[in-house]
Motif scaffolding. Structure first.
Motif, PDB file in Angstrom:
ATOM      1  N   GLY A 126       5.500  -3.701  -3.746  1.00 24.41           N
ATOM      2  CA  GLY A 126       4.271  -4.448  -3.510  1.00 24.41           C
ATOM      3  C   GLY A 126       3.756  -5.159  -4.735  1.00 24.41           C
ATOM      4  O   GLY A 126       4.352  -5.105  -5.814  1.00 24.41           O
ATOM      5  N   HIS A 127       2.639  -5.830  -4.544  1.00 24.18           N
ATOM      6  CA  HIS A 127       2.053  -6.673  -5.587  1.00 24.18           C
ATOM      7  C   HIS A 127       0.548  -6.748  -5.387  1.00 24.18           C
ATOM      8  O   HIS A 127       0.056  -6.493  -4.278  1.00 24.18           O
ATOM      9  CB  HIS A 127       2.662  -8.080  -5.512  1.00 24.18           C
ATOM     10  CG  HIS A 127       2.548  -8.707  -4.135  1.00 24.18           C
ATOM     11  ND1 HIS A 127       1.438  -9.404  -3.728  1.00 24.18           N
ATOM     12  CD2 HIS A 127       3.395  -8.700  -3.063  1.00 24.18           C
ATOM     13  CE1 HIS A 127       1.607  -9.821  -2.475  1.00 24.18           C
ATOM     14  NE2 HIS A 127       2.787  -9.396  -2.047  1.00 24.18           N
ATOM     15  N   GLY A 128      -0.143  -7.137  -6.416  1.00 24.09           N
ATOM     16  CA  GLY A 128      -1.572  -7.375  -6.297  1.00 24.09           C
ATOM     17  C   GLY A 128      -1.836  -8.634  -5.481  1.00 24.09           C
ATOM     18  O   GLY A 128      -0.972  -9.503  -5.366  1.00 24.09           O
ATOM     19  N   SER A 155      -5.036 -13.050   1.897  1.00 22.53           N
ATOM     20  CA  SER A 155      -4.641 -11.785   2.510  1.00 22.53           C
ATOM     21  C   SER A 155      -3.141 -11.853   2.717  1.00 22.53           C
ATOM     22  O   SER A 155      -2.540 -12.932   2.641  1.00 22.53           O
ATOM     23  CB  SER A 155      -5.363 -11.558   3.841  1.00 22.53           C
ATOM     24  OG  SER A 155      -4.866 -12.436   4.835  1.00 22.53           O
ATOM     25  N   ASP A 156      -2.541 -10.702   2.959  1.00 22.09           N
ATOM     26  CA  ASP A 156      -1.085 -10.629   3.085  1.00 22.09           C
ATOM     27  C   ASP A 156      -0.729  -9.477   4.010  1.00 22.09           C
ATOM     28  O   ASP A 156      -1.170  -8.342   3.773  1.00 22.09           O
ATOM     29  CB  ASP A 156      -0.483 -10.394   1.682  1.00 22.09           C
ATOM     30  CG  ASP A 156       1.008 -10.663   1.615  1.00 22.09           C
ATOM     31  OD1 ASP A 156       1.597 -11.089   2.628  1.00 22.09           O
ATOM     32  OD2 ASP A 156       1.597 -10.445   0.535  1.00 22.09           O
ATOM     33  N   MET A 157       0.003  -9.767   5.058  1.00 21.76           N
ATOM     34  CA  MET A 157       0.461  -8.699   5.950  1.00 21.76           C
ATOM     35  C   MET A 157       1.806  -9.072   6.544  1.00 21.76           C
ATOM     36  O   MET A 157       2.138 -10.251   6.655  1.00 21.76           O
ATOM     37  CB  MET A 157      -0.550  -8.443   7.082  1.00 21.76           C
ATOM     38  CG  MET A 157      -0.613  -9.523   8.140  1.00 21.76           C
ATOM     39  SD  MET A 157      -1.805  -9.154   9.484  1.00 21.76           S
ATOM     40  CE  MET A 157      -0.936  -7.894  10.411  1.00 21.76           C
ATOM     41  N   ILE A 171      -1.637 -15.181  -4.279  1.00 23.09           N
ATOM     42  CA  ILE A 171      -0.986 -14.301  -3.307  1.00 23.09           C
ATOM     43  C   ILE A 171      -0.161 -13.223  -4.001  1.00 23.09           C
ATOM     44  O   ILE A 171      -0.061 -12.105  -3.507  1.00 23.09           O
ATOM     45  CB  ILE A 171      -0.160 -15.108  -2.263  1.00 23.09           C
ATOM     46  CG1 ILE A 171       0.435 -14.182  -1.207  1.00 23.09           C
ATOM     47  CG2 ILE A 171       0.924 -15.962  -2.920  1.00 23.09           C
ATOM     48  CD1 ILE A 171      -0.566 -13.398  -0.403  1.00 23.09           C
ATOM     49  N   HIS A 172       0.397 -13.560  -5.135  1.00 23.21           N
ATOM     50  CA  HIS A 172       1.106 -12.562  -5.940  1.00 23.21           C
ATOM     51  C   HIS A 172       0.439 -12.486  -7.289  1.00 23.21           C
ATOM     52  O   HIS A 172       0.443 -13.472  -8.037  1.00 23.21           O
ATOM     53  CB  HIS A 172       2.586 -12.943  -6.141  1.00 23.21           C
ATOM     54  CG  HIS A 172       3.380 -12.907  -4.868  1.00 23.21           C
ATOM     55  ND1 HIS A 172       4.256 -13.895  -4.514  1.00 23.21           N
ATOM     56  CD2 HIS A 172       3.427 -11.989  -3.874  1.00 23.21           C
ATOM     57  CE1 HIS A 172       4.810 -13.589  -3.344  1.00 23.21           C
ATOM     58  NE2 HIS A 172       4.320 -12.438  -2.936  1.00 23.21           N
ATOM     59  N   GLU A 173      -0.169 -11.374  -7.600  1.00 28.45           N
ATOM     60  CA  GLU A 173      -0.760 -11.210  -8.926  1.00 28.45           C
ATOM     61  C   GLU A 173      -0.582  -9.761  -9.371  1.00 28.45           C
ATOM     62  O   GLU A 173      -0.013  -8.937  -8.650  1.00 28.45           O
ATOM     63  CB  GLU A 173      -2.228 -11.675  -8.939  1.00 28.45           C
ATOM     64  CG  GLU A 173      -3.139 -11.031  -7.906  1.00 28.45           C
ATOM     65  CD  GLU A 173      -4.585 -11.546  -8.010  1.00 28.45           C
ATOM     66  OE1 GLU A 173      -4.798 -12.764  -7.894  1.00 28.45           O
ATOM     67  OE2 GLU A 173      -5.490 -10.720  -8.207  1.00 28.45           O
ATOM     68  N   VAL A 193      -3.478  -3.882  -3.614  1.00 29.85           N
ATOM     69  CA  VAL A 193      -2.018  -4.057  -3.675  1.00 29.85           C
ATOM     70  C   VAL A 193      -1.436  -4.054  -2.263  1.00 29.85           C
ATOM     71  O   VAL A 193      -2.021  -3.497  -1.334  1.00 29.85           O
ATOM     72  CB  VAL A 193      -1.335  -2.928  -4.491  1.00 29.85           C
ATOM     73  CG1 VAL A 193      -1.723  -3.019  -5.960  1.00 29.85           C
ATOM     74  CG2 VAL A 193      -1.675  -1.542  -3.937  1.00 29.85           C
ATOM     75  N   THR A 194      -0.280  -4.676  -2.133  1.00 30.92           N
ATOM     76  CA  THR A 194       0.434  -4.612  -0.861  1.00 30.92           C
ATOM     77  C   THR A 194       1.424  -3.456  -0.915  1.00 30.92           C
ATOM     78  O   THR A 194       1.859  -3.039  -1.989  1.00 30.92           O
ATOM     79  CB  THR A 194       1.221  -5.901  -0.569  1.00 30.92           C
ATOM     80  OG1 THR A 194       2.280  -6.043  -1.526  1.00 30.92           O
ATOM     81  CG2 THR A 194       0.316  -7.128  -0.638  1.00 30.92           C
ATOM     82  N   VAL A 195       1.749  -2.940   0.272  1.00 35.22           N
ATOM     83  CA  VAL A 195       2.759  -1.883   0.408  1.00 35.22           C
ATOM     84  C   VAL A 195       3.718  -2.390   1.473  1.00 35.22           C
ATOM     85  O   VAL A 195       3.369  -2.421   2.652  1.00 35.22           O
ATOM     86  CB  VAL A 195       2.103  -0.548   0.832  1.00 35.22           C
ATOM     87  CG1 VAL A 195       3.158   0.549   0.937  1.00 35.22           C
ATOM     88  CG2 VAL A 195       1.016  -0.154  -0.163  1.00 35.22           C
ATOM     89  N   GLU A 196       4.892  -2.853   1.053  1.00 34.77           N
ATOM     90  CA  GLU A 196       5.740  -3.602   1.969  1.00 34.77           C
ATOM     91  C   GLU A 196       7.239  -3.332   1.824  1.00 34.77           C
ATOM     92  O   GLU A 196       7.991  -4.205   1.414  1.00 34.77           O
ATOM     93  CB  GLU A 196       5.468  -5.101   1.823  1.00 34.77           C
ATOM     94  CG  GLU A 196       5.489  -5.635   0.398  1.00 34.77           C
ATOM     95  CD  GLU A 196       5.270  -7.155   0.349  1.00 34.77           C
ATOM     96  OE1 GLU A 196       5.952  -7.865   1.098  1.00 34.77           O
ATOM     97  OE2 GLU A 196       4.426  -7.613  -0.430  1.00 34.77           O
ATOM     98  N   PRO A 197       7.640  -2.114   2.195  1.00 33.91           N
ATOM     99  CA  PRO A 197       9.083  -1.862   2.176  1.00 33.91           C
ATOM    100  C   PRO A 197       9.788  -2.622   3.302  1.00 33.91           C
ATOM    101  O   PRO A 197       9.160  -2.986   4.304  1.00 33.91           O
ATOM    102  CB  PRO A 197       9.170  -0.345   2.415  1.00 33.91           C
ATOM    103  CG  PRO A 197       7.948  -0.026   3.204  1.00 33.91           C
ATOM    104  CD  PRO A 197       6.877  -0.976   2.736  1.00 33.91           C
ATOM    105  N   ILE A 203       7.438  -4.045   6.954  1.00 36.35           N
ATOM    106  CA  ILE A 203       6.075  -3.720   7.401  1.00 36.35           C
ATOM    107  C   ILE A 203       5.198  -3.727   6.158  1.00 36.35           C
ATOM    108  O   ILE A 203       5.538  -3.087   5.154  1.00 36.35           O
ATOM    109  CB  ILE A 203       6.016  -2.332   8.093  1.00 36.35           C
ATOM    110  CG1 ILE A 203       6.982  -2.288   9.285  1.00 36.35           C
ATOM    111  CG2 ILE A 203       4.586  -2.026   8.531  1.00 36.35           C
ATOM    112  CD1 ILE A 203       7.136  -0.891   9.902  1.00 36.35           C
ATOM    113  N   GLU A 204       4.091  -4.442   6.215  1.00 37.34           N
ATOM    114  CA  GLU A 204       3.245  -4.614   5.029  1.00 37.34           C
ATOM    115  C   GLU A 204       1.760  -4.497   5.355  1.00 37.34           C
ATOM    116  O   GLU A 204       1.255  -5.165   6.244  1.00 37.34           O
ATOM    117  CB  GLU A 204       3.496  -6.010   4.426  1.00 37.34           C
ATOM    118  CG  GLU A 204       2.564  -6.376   3.270  1.00 37.34           C
ATOM    119  CD  GLU A 204       2.800  -7.789   2.742  1.00 37.34           C
ATOM    120  OE1 GLU A 204       3.258  -8.650   3.516  1.00 37.34           O
ATOM    121  OE2 GLU A 204       2.511  -8.028   1.558  1.00 37.34           O
ATOM    122  N   ASP A 205       1.097  -3.652   4.593  1.00 36.49           N
ATOM    123  CA  ASP A 205      -0.362  -3.550   4.619  1.00 36.49           C
ATOM    124  C   ASP A 205      -0.891  -3.864   3.232  1.00 36.49           C
ATOM    125  O   ASP A 205      -0.133  -3.846   2.262  1.00 36.49           O
ATOM    126  CB  ASP A 205      -0.798  -2.101   4.918  1.00 36.49           C
ATOM    127  CG  ASP A 205      -0.591  -1.690   6.360  1.00 36.49           C
ATOM    128  OD1 ASP A 205      -0.429  -2.566   7.228  1.00 36.49           O
ATOM    129  OD2 ASP A 205      -0.596  -0.462   6.611  1.00 36.49           O
TER     130      ASP A 205
HETATM  131 MN    MN Z   1       3.397  -9.497   0.232  1.00 37.22          MN
END
Ligand code: MN
Length: 357
Positions: free
Chosen positions: A287-289, A223-225, A294-296, A315-319, A331-333
């Motif tokens: 973002g990334h898959g 997971s990634d946040m 963790i990064h795909e 995917v992550t959304v992390e501006p 901030i990342e979801d």
């Molecule tokens: Mn990330």
């Protein structure tokens, strides 16, 4: 359709007779079994898990898919040559990203008569589309991470070291059932928050932004946040910066849906940050898959061309906005793309939190 069937279906569209899987994470994906020092050979007919004595018992119990599980009784290259001969493999695709030059030389010297073709992304492309069971594991990992974070925040005291806070977060995730952290925890305060991938320091936390980027690992899935809080009070400039990141993050989440262009998702967030005057301060992609790595794939970035988001992708959304030498905020979801939509997988507030400590 099973993973092996999907791989075979993809293989059927190529002119390769077989795929030789050497990446450990791809071997794990293809077999649902984690092992090292082995390989997977997928042909149009039979498929094989080639492993050694140490893994054979576990492999027999755990491998998912119609694989023959075998232990080579001679050098791996010679063994593979025989398997190729038995299965009439004349053209063998191998994963060029996980093969060393030495490995390639050894393989080509032993497989004379077999054409070796390096391929990239064959299994990775399959991995982009998560099965319900994979989604469940990623959500389980995310729930652990956010629970650990919620428990951590009230325990943060002035004078604590960033390294200790990072360790505490990891400890909580483990206690909550994570098998490990998803990657090296980022917990950086004050001036260090200006570095998107800053390393926690063995020194007391500073006033100002305090960025946490972390995740839990459950059954191999990550997971990634990221959340950024403020130690002490945020001044107007910090509030403006934070709200700009949040606005960009929410805007991207609002447009992301099945069929939306990956590059346009990035642009949506980037335009908001640029238009707010933070020129050049968002120096990474949106973002990334996320999955077994963790990064795909797929990436959400400007160079994604016409690629669009597809159901089953996570995917992550992390501006973020980073002011060099001063501070930064991200901030990342995580989001799951669904049939005709998308949903945010992260359950954690995003309003600015000021730690009154
Ligand atoms: Mn990330």
């Amino acid at each position: 359709m099973s993973r092996l069937d999907r791989a075979k279906e993809k293989l059927a569209k190529t002119n390769y007779d077989a795929l030789y899987v050497t990446s450990e994470v791809n071997q794990r994906y293809m077999t649902d079994f984690a092992f090292t020092d082995g390989s997977v050979l997928i042909t149009h007919e039979k498929s094989y898990v080639i492993t050694d004595f140490r893994y054979i018992e576990a492999a027999k119990a755990k491998v998912v898919g119609d694989y023959e599980i075998i232990t080579p009784d001679r050098r791996a290259g010679d063994f593979l040559r025989e398997l190729c001969r038995e299965n009439h493999v004349k053209t063998l695709a191998f994963e060029e990203g996980s093969m060393t030059y030495a490995g390639y030389k050894s393989l080509s010297s032993r497989l004379d008569g077999v054409e070796l073709i390096g391929v990239g992304g064959f299994v990775e492309d399959l991995r982009m589309y998560k099965e319900p069971g994979e989604v469940e594991k990623i959500i389980a990992a995310q729930r652990i991470a956010e629970q650990a974070f919620a428990e951590l925040l009230p325990e943060i005291k002035r004078g604590m070291y960033e390294t200790d806070i990072a360790l505490e977060l990891e400890y909580k995730m483990r206690k909550l059932g994570a098998e490990d952290k998803s990657f090296e925890t980022i917990a950086v305060s004050g001036s260090a928050s200006a570095m998107p991938h800053g390393v926690p320091r063995r020194q007391p936390i500073e006033n100002g932004f305090f960025t946490f980027d972390f995740g839990a690992l459950v059954d191999g899935y990550h997971s990634d946040m990221t959340r950024t809080v403020v130690v002490g009070k945020a001044d107007d400039e910090m509030k403006r910066l934070y709200n700009t990141v949040l606005e960009a993050q929410l805007a991207a989440e609002a447009v992301i849906t099945e069929g939306f262009k990956n590059a346009d998702a990035d642009k949506t967030a980037r335009d908001i940050i640029e238009n707010a005057g933070y020129h050049g301060c968002f120096g990474h992609s949106l973002g990334h898959g996320v999955g077994l790595e963790i990064h795909e794939a797929p990436g959400l970035h400007a160079h994604a061309g016409d690629m669009t988001l597809k159901a089953g992708q996570i995917v992550t959304v992390e501006p973020g906005i980073y002011i060099e030498g001063k501070y930064g905020c991200r901030i990342e979801d995580m989001m799951l793309i669904t049939e005709g939509g998308a949903k945010v997988l992260t359950n954690c507030p995003k309003e600015l939190i000021e730690l009154d400590i």
